[in-house]
Write an enzyme that holds these catalytic residues in place. Structure first.
Site, PDB file in Angstrom:
ATOM      1  N   VAL A 185       0.796  -1.230   0.000  1.00  0.00           N
ATOM      2  CA  VAL A 185       0.000   0.000   0.000  1.00  0.00           C
ATOM      3  C   VAL A 185       0.832   1.285   0.000  1.00  0.00           C
ATOM      4  CG1 VAL A 185      -2.050  -1.060   0.989  1.00  0.00           C
ATOM      5  CG2 VAL A 185      -0.309  -0.159   2.510  1.00  0.00           C
ATOM      6  N   LYS A 186       2.091   1.173  -0.361  1.00  0.00           N
ATOM      7  CA  LYS A 186       2.936   2.363  -0.375  1.00  0.00           C
ATOM      8  C   LYS A 186       3.001   2.980  -1.786  1.00  0.00           C
ATOM      9  CE  LYS A 186       4.441   2.349   3.947  1.00  0.00           C
ATOM     10  NZ  LYS A 186       3.821   1.271   4.737  1.00  0.00           N
TER      11      LYS A 186
END
Ligand code: PLP
Length: 397
Positions: A185-186
């Site tokens: 999720v970065k």
């Protein structure tokens, strides 16, 4: 973010290279790999992009923090100063080494408050670990001055701020050590991965050995390598690194999209006089992965957060009540719920966090709303979203 929103041909090609050779391991198998060294390629690209002499790619951001600390010789009983608002990885990486996480207040930058850092320093303090939360940075000039005065290491957790800058320099490259996460999720993602960057050759040498069982990586025969010290396995795989190579080459493209979307939302929200944006230290530029603002009271912030959901605006977080990012919900730390016995130094030195006063942090966090900036939005979608946000927030005042 997250970078997976825009997975495409570049990512596929890089992964295909690895599958074609069949070498998923970053070390050895020289003859089989058709010249593909994806982890090394990722490291070279990071060194260049982050203007850092050395980069070492690794299995996760959490591992990067542990390896960065270990590479600088941090161990049992050493104190590491970290903020009350961060991801749980901060204290996990410290505890993994038998070191002691010392929580310290944040300010309106949503990162470490320099005056609070200064107050928390003891004879056991070794490291100050600012966490550049939600795309923006701590006041690095002030923290650097404190570290220089007290002979402490500055370790930047830039896991959420890749691509942001401070005084024109990439976040992560300013401290003695910097860490990135490329988890799913970065902004830059490779599934699971991370990296440590540093200008210090001995930290780099320690980092690559420590994250591969202490192997010295001298020569081509893995079986003949020496083990100068104890290590673990925090290696990144070639598959993950391949995705990282593709994604990192697109960092500037991603930041530009985030900046466009962020700017549309920010301009719309500027019409609300009661709303105050998070402070970005002088000389800093965010990576625009989140838009953060404060409302006049806890009550209004909670109402606005609910109203945003009711208006169909997803991706806005009220971290004050969040299980992962704020100390109030870290019972596993404050009650020391470890599966086995904790090291003696940690048991004896860990402050009693159930009694700690972090009212300064509460003051900011209880009024903060943090909205994720997505890569996949069209300009029209952002404009519609901006209108809904203004409507929801105005209705809550
Ligand atoms: C994501 C994150 C980490 C940990 O990274 P992983 O790759 O998920 O282990 C550490 N610190 C911060 C601030 C993060 O957001």
């Amino acid at each position: 973010m997250p970078g997976f929103e825009l997975f495409g041909d570049k990512e596929r090609k890089e992964v295909q290279d690895v599958m074609d050779s069949g070498v998923l391991m970053r070390y050895g198998f020289d003859a089989m790999r058709n010249g593909h060294w994806k982890a090394k390629e990722l490291e070279t690209a990071l060194e260049e992009r982050m203007q850092s002499k050395y980069a070492h790619a690794i299995s996760s951001g959490t591992a990067a923090l542990t390896v960065a600390l270990a590479s600088a010789g941090i161990g049992a009983g050493d104190e590491v100063i970290m903020p009350t608002f961060t991801f749980v990885a901060s204290f996990e990486s410290i505890l993994a080494l038998g070191a002691v996480p010392v929580l310290v207040d944040i300010d309106d930058t949503l990162t470490l408050k320099p005056e609070a850092v200064e107050k928390a320093i003891t004879s056991k303090t070794k490291v100050v670990m600012p966490v550049h939360m939600c795309g923006s940075m701590a006041n690095l000039d002030a923290l650097k001055a404190i570290c220089d005065n007290h002979d402490l290491l500055l370790l930047e957790d830039a896991c959420q701020a890749i691509g942001g800058t401070y005084d024109g320099k990439p976040l992560g490259s300013i401290g003695d050590l910097g860490c990135f996460s490329f988890d799913y999720v970065k902004t830059i993602t490779c599934g699971e991965g991370g990296a440590v960057i540093t200008k210090n050759e001995s930290y780099y040498q320690n980092a690559h050995k420590y994250s591969d069982h202490g192997h010295d990586h001298i020569g081509n025969n893995r079986g003949a390598e020496d083990h100068p010290f104890l290590g673990y396995n925090f290696r990144i795989s070639e598959m993950n690194a391949a995705v990282g190579v593709a994604q990192l080459s697109r960092l500037d493209e991603f930041i530009a999209i985030q900046k466009r979307n962020y700017t549309i939302l920010r301009e719309a929200l500027s019409s609300i006089p009661e709303l105050v944006f998070r402070t970005v230290p002088d000389g800093g530029e965010e990576n625009y992965s989140f838009l953060n603002f404060f409302l006049p009271s806890e009550d209004i912030a909670q109402k606005a957060h609910q109203a945003l959901t009711d208006h169909g605006v997803d991706g806005c977080f009220y971290w004050y009540n969040n299980n992962w990012h704020y100390y109030k919900k870290w019972e596993h730390l404050t009650e020391m719920k470890s599966l086995g016995n904790l090291p003696k130094d940690v048991k004896e030195s860990l402050p009693d966090y159930s009694k700690a006063d972090f009212s300064e942090s509460d003051k900011w966090m209880s009024r903060n709303i943090s909205c994720l900036i997505k890569l996949g939005w069209s300009e029209e979608e952002v404009t519609v979203r901006a209108d809904k946000m203004v409507e929801a927030i105005k209705a809550s005042l």
